[in-house]
Write an enzyme that holds these catalytic residues in place. Structure first.
Site, PDB file in Angstrom:
ATOM      1  N   CYS B  33       0.824  -1.206   0.000  1.00 56.04           N
ATOM      2  CA  CYS B  33       0.000   0.000   0.000  1.00 56.04           C
ATOM      3  C   CYS B  33       0.860   1.258   0.000  1.00 56.04           C
ATOM      4  O   CYS B  33       0.388   2.344  -0.316  1.00 56.04           O
ATOM      5  CB  CYS B  33      -0.910   0.044   1.217  1.00 56.04           C
ATOM      6  SG  CYS B  33      -2.400  -0.927   1.007  1.00 56.04           S
ATOM      7  N   CYS B 102      -3.562   8.643   5.651  1.00 57.34           N
ATOM      8  CA  CYS B 102      -2.340   8.673   6.468  1.00 57.34           C
ATOM      9  C   CYS B 102      -2.688   8.978   7.922  1.00 57.34           C
ATOM     10  O   CYS B 102      -2.106   8.404   8.848  1.00 57.34           O
ATOM     11  CB  CYS B 102      -1.372   9.733   5.955  1.00 57.34           C
ATOM     12  SG  CYS B 102      -0.713   9.379   4.323  1.00 57.34           S
TER      13      CYS B 102
END
Lengths: 390, 143
Positions: B33, B102
């Protein structure tokens, strides 16, 4: 070394050369006429457009009537692919392209798939080269168009377009061959008629002309639909009042690009020294793409255990402009389709870096990159939970 | 695209490193990822006395790790559990839409480290760590 600004992203865009700007200026001033107007003011503007087209045709080895001005490389790609596909549906609806094309080509193909066309995406070999055999293997009775880029924008591989064209024509000479030459122009000597393709697209801003001007070559007799309908400009093939100043700029830029091909060996030397230095100084580095047939200034490497966007930001802080194939630099979770197609593992592709040198770069620029880059990679590796240590 | 705060925490990240004999360690994300965060906690009397992180990821991943560790340092464990990705985003003066995941990862890394601390000490909990290291399993990364 002292901090300096190093522009190492010449595959993204290039600065406009003063000679190019100078060639454009008259059309911003006194020569403001509309080329379609019959009076002398219009005819003056028409002369600029005509002379530019003739000059470009001369340099690129085609007839002036075969070269059309567009707004950019993407428009040219759209026109070539959609125009050719739609004009030849009576023969078939199968198109062939490659997995490493620019999005201007890939997304155009995807759009055509939604219209009912069938597209075969040919894989490159592990070095990023598309073989003529692999293209021929994808051809069918209903294939009408083959689109293969001349040079890849990410890994810099130069594809054997002439051989591919010959192979396709030997299979069925009615199949149209299109090449996106946006990256190749200015790096490779292009003679379109010798190359044998039916269509070729190019862009101005990659060769020191401004953004907003491109071109498309369409061979006389090739069946390709008009893309922009309008007032009969470009021999009724592409409507819209001619962008006279930018057309003059494109002609000058193509002329200069041809002359500056003499600089290619110098740029290749810088590139090779840069790659050698990176590999020597930085362990766990993967070099992407062949070095046998490669754009003069293209370096593409991937550093394991780190992510490209953070590397790009740190390079920027050091004054170096670069590019990455990391997913985080795009708006998707997918890293570069080009790197994945040549077998770079996903996690490694995240740490890719493209440096594209041009003729304005110097040996000092290379020294500076080699001085700064290892520290940046190490800094990010020291922060990385997957780095196994020195 | 990034705020000055994000650039500050990216360029000069706080609390980078590892803690030897940490009381709690949490790792979320995976290399495919493109981001992995690992958080180390030193806990005394139910207070996070030290925290360090290691992150593989983009500028926003590093900045959110840095900010999240700053925000839980010196806090009680129960307070640190309340940390949300929204709070991290606000503290950083915003994140671009594509980078919201994030901040989610940062929240999950903290939770995962605390869950590990609880497990190590035989304390029962029902912390939902979220990311199990398999992309697309959580559906949160489609920002």
């Amino acid at each position: 070394m002292e901090k300096r600004f190093v522009y190492a992203d010449n595959s993204a865009t290039t600065p406009v050369y003063p000679e190019v700007l100078e060639a454009m200026m008259p059309a911003f001033g006194e020569l403001y006429g509309n080329p379609s107007s019959l009076y002398s003011k219009g005819r003056e503007a028409k002369r600029i457009v005509d002379a530019s087209r003739e000059r470009i045709a001369e340099v690129l080895g085609c007839k002036p009537t075969e070269f059309f001005f567009t707004s950019c490389g993407t428009e040219s790609d759209n026109w070539a692919i959609k125009g050719a596909a739609r004009a030849n549906v009576s023969r078939g609806k199968h198109l062939v392209t490659t997995k490493i094309e620019h999005h201007a080509v890939l997304h155009t193909m995807r759009a055509l798939e939604k219209e009912g066309f069938e597209v075969t995406y040919v894989s490159p070999d592990k070095d990023g080269i598309i073989s003529p055999e692999s293209i021929v293997a994808a051809l069918r009775e209903d294939t009408t168009l083959v689109a293969v880029m001349y040079a890849n924008n990410e890994i810099g591989t130069i594809e054997p377009i002439r051989e591919i064209t010959e192979a396709v024509k030997a299979y069925d000479k009615r199949i149209l061959v299109f090449t996106d030459a946006v990256q190749a122009l200015g790096n490779v000597k292009i003679n379109i008629h010798e190359l044998g393709v039916d269509m070729l697209s190019l862009s101005g801003h990659k060769i020191h002309a401004p953004k907003g001007i491109g071109g498309l070559y369409i061979r006389t007799g090739a069946r390709v639909h008009t893309f922009v309908d309008g007032g009969g400009q470009e021999r009724s093939r592409r409507g819209g009042t001619e962008n006279v100043a930018y057309i003059a700029g494109l002609a000058k830029a193509i002329e200069l690009a041809d002359k500056n091909l003499a600089d290619v060996p110098r740029i290749e030397k810088m590139r090779d020294r840069l790659v050698k230095g990176i590999v020597e100084k930085i362990p766990y580095t993967r070099v992407n793409g062949t070095f046998e047939h490669r754009l003069a200034g293209n370096v593409n490497v991937a550093f394991e255990f780190i992510e490209g966007e953070s590397m790009l930001l740190l390079l920027d802080r050091a004054g170096i402009a670069s590019s990455t194939g990391s997913a985080c630099s795009s708006n998707s979770l997918e890293p570069s389709h080009v790197l994945l197609s040549i077998g770079v593992p996903v996690e490694v592709a995240h740490g890719s870096l493209r440096l594209s040198l041009g003729r304005d770069n110097t040996e000092e620029d290379v020294d500076y990159i080699l001085e700064v880059l290892p520290g940046i990679v190490q800094r990010l590796r020291d922060m990385s939970p997957i780095y196994p240590g020195k | 695209m990034y705020s000055e705060k994000v650039m500050d925490h990216f360029s000069d990240p706080r609390n980078v490193g590892e803690i030897e004999n940490a009381d709690g360690i949490g790792e979320v994300g995976n290399a495919v990822c493109g981001d992995i965060m690992k958080i180390f906690l030193k806990i005394e009397n139910d207070v996070i006395v030290d925290v360090k992180f290691k992150t593989f990821g983009c500028g926003a991943a590093i900045a959110t790790s840095s900010m999240a560790t700053e925000m839980i340092k010196g806090k009680k464990v129960s307070e640190a559990l309340e940390l949300t990705n929204k709070a991290v985003i606000e503290a950083l003066d915003g994140l671009p839409p594509a980078k919201i995941h994030c901040s989610v990862l940062a929240e999950e890394a903290v939770k995962s480290a605390i869950a590990n601390y609880y497990d190590n000490n035989g304390i029962k909990h029902n912390i939902n760590v979220g990311c199990d290291g398999h992309c697309h399993s959580c559906g949160k990364h489609d920002a």
